[in-house]
Write a protein that holds these residues in place. Structure first.
Motif, short mmCIF file in Angstrom:
data_model
loop_
_atom_site.label_atom_id
_atom_site.label_comp_id
_atom_site.label_asym_id
_atom_site.label_seq_id
_atom_site.Cartn_x
_atom_site.Cartn_y
_atom_site.Cartn_z
N MET A 114 -1.07 -11.40 1.29
CA MET A 114 -0.66 -11.42 1.52
C MET A 114 -0.36 -9.94 1.78
O MET A 114 -0.39 -9.15 0.91
N ILE A 115 1.39 -9.52 2.18
CA ILE A 115 2.45 -8.69 2.08
C ILE A 115 2.85 -8.03 1.28
O ILE A 115 4.00 -9.31 1.75
N HIS A 116 3.33 -7.38 0.83
CA HIS A 116 4.01 -7.41 -0.42
C HIS A 116 5.47 -5.98 0.64
O HIS A 116 4.40 -4.91 0.47
N VAL A 117 6.66 -6.33 1.29
CA VAL A 117 7.68 -4.55 0.81
C VAL A 117 8.49 -5.04 -0.13
O VAL A 117 9.26 -6.65 -0.95
N ASP B 191 6.62 -0.23 1.10
CA ASP B 191 5.02 -1.47 0.84
C ASP B 191 5.14 -1.31 -0.77
O ASP B 191 5.87 -0.51 -1.27
N GLU B 192 4.01 -2.12 -0.78
CA GLU B 192 4.09 -2.60 -2.11
C GLU B 192 3.40 -0.84 -2.83
O GLU B 192 3.90 -0.68 -4.46
N PHE B 193 2.79 0.20 -2.42
CA PHE B 193 3.05 1.60 -3.54
C PHE B 193 3.88 2.36 -2.89
O PHE B 193 3.94 3.60 -3.57
N GLY B 194 4.80 2.13 -2.82
CA GLY B 194 6.43 2.69 -2.44
C GLY B 194 6.41 3.78 -1.11
O GLY B 194 6.99 4.71 -1.11
N LYS B 195 5.22 3.39 -0.42
CA LYS B 195 5.22 4.47 1.22
C LYS B 195 5.99 3.99 1.39
O LYS B 195 6.27 2.54 2.21
N TYR C 297 12.26 0.28 13.17
CA TYR C 297 11.51 1.31 13.74
C TYR C 297 10.49 1.92 12.53
O TYR C 297 10.38 1.21 11.66
N LYS C 298 9.47 1.45 13.66
CA LYS C 298 8.57 2.49 12.91
C LYS C 298 8.72 3.77 12.84
O LYS C 298 9.34 4.18 12.88
N LEU C 299 7.67 4.54 11.33
CA LEU C 299 8.45 5.92 11.33
C LEU C 299 8.35 7.07 12.27
O LEU C 299 8.99 8.29 12.22
#
Length: 172
Positions: free
Chosen positions: A1-4, A21-25, A44-46
């Protein structure tokens, strides 16, 4: 599972949205605007690569949006009035989006399986939406749908909340 996570109400203000993301990135950037047919939001991707886009195709009380991945139309999403709450139907991929537009709790399902859940989270840095997505390949579409839900969420100002509390106290 992905958390955003993404900030609430940024779409309404026409500001850029950073998805974390879940780590704040920081993982995605959303730009664009709503309001006219053909307006849309772009994910967009970064590194600047366009991943997905949402284009509004119908302006009304029950709007319609087309969703694109890598420039190719993948599905459309339309709002409908249910018996109790409104809901969204995502064509071609057969997703159903239900939830509470006042409290900010939403769920996307495909048949009987959960695709994504979306909840409000209240932090010192501001109000966020926490998205829990089952499969990584659904991430861009789920973020696009979350943006649409944020746009159509029912906002209650503190003044309205205070009036409602007073009304409830008088009947207690």
């Amino acid at each position: 599972m992905i958390h955003v996570y993404m900030k609430e109400q940024y779409v309404a203000r026409k500001e850029r949205i950073i998805v974390k993301d879940e780590f704040g990135k920081d993982i995605y950037l959303v730009t664009g605007k709503w309001g006219n047919i053909g307006d849309g939001l772009y994910l967009y991707k970064l590194d600047g690569t366009l991943i997905a886009e949402v284009k509004q195709t119908k302006l009304a009380l029950f709007p319609k949006f087309d969703l694109y991945l890598s420039g190719e139309k993948v599905c459309s999403i339309s709002k409908y009035q249910g018996l109790k709450n409104p809901y969204f139907h995502v064509t071609r991929i057969h997703w159903l989006v239900t939830g509470d537009f006042v409290k900010g709790h939403y769920k996307i399902t495909h048949l009987t399986k959960t695709v994504m859940t979306m909840e409000k989270a209240y932090l010192a840095s501001g109000d966020l939406y926490a998205l829990a997505i089952q499969r990584e390949q659904d991430l861009p579409l789920c973020i696009c749908i979350a943006l649409i839900l944020d746009h159509w969420a029912i906002r209650r100002t503190p003044k309205k909340i205070k009036k409602e509390r007073l009304r409830l106290q008088t009947y207690s």
